[in-house]
Design an enzyme around this catalytic site. Structure first.
Site, PDB file in Angstrom:
ATOM      1  CE1 TYR A  17     -42.876  33.862  14.832  1.00 58.96           C
ATOM      2  CE2 TYR A  17     -44.192  32.428  13.433  1.00 58.96           C
ATOM      3  CZ  TYR A  17     -44.084  33.536  14.245  1.00 58.96           C
ATOM      4  OH  TYR A  17     -45.191  34.332  14.479  1.00 58.96           O
TER       5      TYR A  17
ATOM      6  CG  HIS B  60     -43.868  39.339  11.982  1.00 56.89           C
ATOM      7  ND1 HIS B  60     -42.912  38.352  12.089  1.00 56.89           N
ATOM      8  CD2 HIS B  60     -44.670  39.172  13.069  1.00 56.89           C
ATOM      9  CE1 HIS B  60     -43.142  37.621  13.162  1.00 56.89           C
ATOM     10  NE2 HIS B  60     -44.193  38.103  13.780  1.00 56.89           N
TER      11      HIS B  60
END
Length: 346
Positions: free
Chosen positions: A64, A148
């Site tokens: 992010y 992830h």
């Protein structure tokens, strides 16, 4: 300061640690300048608004903003007592310094450091990723560490996803388990875009929690087929990301509405319009039903919409106080807009 309407759900990890999640968490992808750049002051105000609204669960990831989201959480986290919040971050990507024109996320993340994601689900890759995250966050321990994106959405095919799953289970999974055993992390899991891949992992290892993005919502309940029942059997918790399916369950079926990161197709627009009509007949806003619905499932510990401004975060907290009549859920089931076996909020 908003008076908090947020409930708390506890989950006991395999390590014996008790994690207390606020039912509304804060997904920090927008802090990484997702789709548009945030002014530093606005980013700080947004983080603080989440805390003031009563949110005590924060989810982030190296991806992010290529480290920016973790960095922007740092000032808040460093002034808090460590036991006063729950934090999750992720592993599976290392960030490599590159020239600006080669950075990851051009057109998706804006004004970020010049970094390029390098997928690495190996034992050493996980250990390095955790070390870097701890530095960016300015803390010493992580509550939940998710592997992830070992999924089809990210890697493009089932074959590629299967290779990443093998890489994780043969390497990085053992690092996750060691970190949990040592106490550097309290719980381990994976952040996944498809419930089928999440179930494959759940059956392959001893995981505590999964972050499932957008696959158990007012629009989609196929995860009830086998994944969520398996989680209930094995006492695995679920964090539900993307409760608005990329926006359409927040905005309604207007022109240009997004569903799963793409313009919504006609069939989805029609289904959302039908759901919205049922909601309106009960005096309920679509966004209220969408945010509250996933919490009807006992394995769901938190829902984590993002927010790019203080008012968005505050609004999500206010929505959690909405009263949803039970007749809404039964009417949705009666019209075939909600699975009959879907547990609903009480």
């Amino acid at each position: 300061m908003v008076k908090s309407n947020l409930g708390v759900r506890s989950h006991v990890s395999r390590s014996g640690a008790v994690l207390r999640f606020t039912e509304l968490g804060f997904g920090t992808a927008p802090l990484g300048n997702l789709y548009r750049a945030l002014d530093e002051d606005v980013a700080a105000l947004t983080v603080n608004a989440a805390w003031d609204a009563g949110i005590r669960y924060f989810d982030t990831a190296p991806l992010y903003g290529l480290g920016l989201s973790e960095t922007r959480l740092n000032p808040l986290l460093r002034r808090l007592k460590r036991e006063d919040y729950v934090l999750s971050t992720k592993v599976g990507r290392l960030l490599k310094v590159v020239p600006p024109e080669q950075r990851t996320g051009i057109g998706k993340f804006f004004n970020t450091p010049s970094r390029q994601e390098v997928y690495d689900y190996s034992y050493d890759g996980v250990m390095r990723s955790v070390e870097f995250s701890l530095e960016r966050l300015g803390i010493d321990t992580i509550d939940v560490l998710f592997a992830h994106d070992v999924d089809i959405f990210t890697h493009g095919s089932k074959e590629a996803s299967d290779r990443r799953i093998r890489e994780l289970m043969e390497g990085g999974y053992h690092a996750l388990a060691k970190l949990r055993e040592e106490g550097t992390v309290k719980a381990i899991g994976a952040g996944i875009n498809e419930w089928q891949v999440a179930e494959t992992l759940a059956r392959a290892g001893d995981f505590d929690l999964f972050l499932l993005a957008g696959r158990y919502t007012l629009l989609e309940q196929e995860a009830l087929t086998s994944f969520l029942p398996y989680c209930a059997e094995k006492k695995i918790g679920v964090v539900l990301g993307g409760p608005y399916n990329s926006g359409i369950l927040a905005t309604g079926p207007r022109a240009g509405a997004y569903y799963n990161y793409e313009p919504a197709p006609p069939a989805i627009l029609d289904r959302v319009a039908r759901i919205e009509r049922v909601c309106a007949s009960h005096g309920v806003k679509l966004v209220e039903a969408a945010l509250k619905f996933p919490l009807g499932h006992p394995q769901v510990v938190s829902v984590i919409p993002g927010g790019q401004a203080p008012q968005e975060v505050t609004r999500n907290a206010e929505i959690m106080g909405a009263k949803i009549p039970s007749g809404l859920w039964s009417d949705l089931k009666g019209e075939g807009l909600l699975r009959q076996d879907a547990p609903v909020p009480k």
